[in-house]
Design a protein around this motif. Structure first.
Motif, PDB file in Angstrom:
ATOM      1  N   GLU A  95      15.372 -53.604  27.036  1.00 11.83           N
ATOM      2  CA  GLU A  95      15.977 -54.315  28.165  1.00 11.83           C
ATOM      3  C   GLU A  95      17.453 -54.578  27.887  1.00 11.83           C
ATOM      4  N   MET A 144      14.555 -62.277  38.671  1.00 11.98           N
ATOM      5  CA  MET A 144      14.740 -63.116  37.521  1.00 11.98           C
ATOM      6  C   MET A 144      16.048 -62.718  36.835  1.00 11.98           C
ATOM      7  N   TYR A 187      16.811 -58.837  23.659  1.00 13.34           N
ATOM      8  CA  TYR A 187      16.366 -59.682  24.766  1.00 13.34           C
ATOM      9  C   TYR A 187      14.987 -59.253  25.224  1.00 13.34           C
ATOM     10  N   SER A 188      14.134 -60.228  25.488  1.00 14.67           N
ATOM     11  CA  SER A 188      12.811 -59.971  26.039  1.00 14.67           C
ATOM     12  C   SER A 188      12.650 -60.785  27.315  1.00 14.67           C
ATOM     13  N   SER A 189      12.366 -60.102  28.419  1.00 11.11           N
ATOM     14  CA  SER A 189      12.150 -60.818  29.674  1.00 11.11           C
ATOM     15  C   SER A 189      10.814 -61.558  29.658  1.00 11.11           C
ATOM     16  N   ASP A 190       9.888 -61.127  28.803  1.00 13.45           N
ATOM     17  CA  ASP A 190       8.597 -61.823  28.692  1.00 13.45           C
ATOM     18  C   ASP A 190       8.793 -63.267  28.241  1.00 13.45           C
ATOM     19  N   THR A 191       9.670 -63.456  27.265  1.00 15.54           N
ATOM     20  CA  THR A 191       9.921 -64.807  26.741  1.00 15.54           C
ATOM     21  C   THR A 191      11.215 -65.399  27.287  1.00 15.54           C
ATOM     22  N   GLU A 192      12.002 -64.554  27.976  1.00 15.99           N
ATOM     23  CA  GLU A 192      13.317 -64.954  28.488  1.00 15.99           C
ATOM     24  C   GLU A 192      14.189 -65.506  27.369  1.00 15.99           C
ATOM     25  N   GLN A 193      14.153 -64.820  26.222  1.00 12.10           N
ATOM     26  CA  GLN A 193      14.921 -65.260  25.062  1.00 12.10           C
ATOM     27  C   GLN A 193      15.585 -64.076  24.365  1.00 12.10           C
ATOM     28  N   ALA A 210      18.562 -62.548  33.735  1.00 11.67           N
ATOM     29  CA  ALA A 210      18.507 -62.560  32.271  1.00 11.67           C
ATOM     30  C   ALA A 210      19.508 -63.562  31.714  1.00 11.67           C
ATOM     31  N   LEU A 211      19.088 -64.263  30.712  1.00 12.36           N
ATOM     32  CA  LEU A 211      19.974 -65.158  29.991  1.00 12.36           C
ATOM     33  C   LEU A 211      21.063 -64.307  29.353  1.00 12.36           C
TER      34      LEU A 211
END
Length: 127
Positions: free
Chosen positions: A119, A1, A35-41, A3-4
């Motif tokens: 992260e 995945m 940044y949170s990969s859980d919400t991808e935001q 990251a944005l």
């Protein structure tokens, strides 16, 4: 995945908002993109002791007014989240990084601080 990416535009807009909050007397103790990969935001986290006294609704209203007063800075209220200065993520970051009361630019990526996984974060202020 993947990251944005945190863009230069986001970094500039976050810094502009923190400066505007300072000008309006809100002066957050802590401000950083997280940044949170859980919400991808990415969320701009704002922490200040006084926010808890006036309540989140009044604080978000003041932040919305500060955003509206910015000149062409692309930041939405939905990108901002309030936190208490003693919240675990804020406290963990503050234990490892301290800044002056102004606005700095410190990046923390793929790190573990006091058992808290960071992260990716871009820190303006941790006092």
């Amino acid at each position: 995945m993947v990251a944005l990416a945190l863009t230069d535009e986001m970094i500039g807009a976050g810094g502009a908002l923190v400066r505007k909050l300072d000008e309006r007397g809100l002066r957050p103790d802590d401000a950083f993109w997280l940044y949170s990969s859980d919400t991808e935001q990415w969320k701009l986290v704002i922490a200040e002791v006084m926010f808890g006294k006036q309540g989140p609704r009044a604080t978000y209203k003041q932040i919305q007014n500060a955003i509206a007063a910015l000149d062409n800075e692309p930041i939405a209220l939905a990108s901002v989240t309030l936190a208490r200065p003693d919240a675990p993520m804020v406290a963990s970051l503050r234990s490892a990084v301290r800044t002056r009361p102004g606005i700095d630019g410190i990046r923390v990526t793929n790190d573990v601080i006091n058992g808290t996984v960071i992260e990716d974060a871009y820190i303006y202020r941790l006092t």
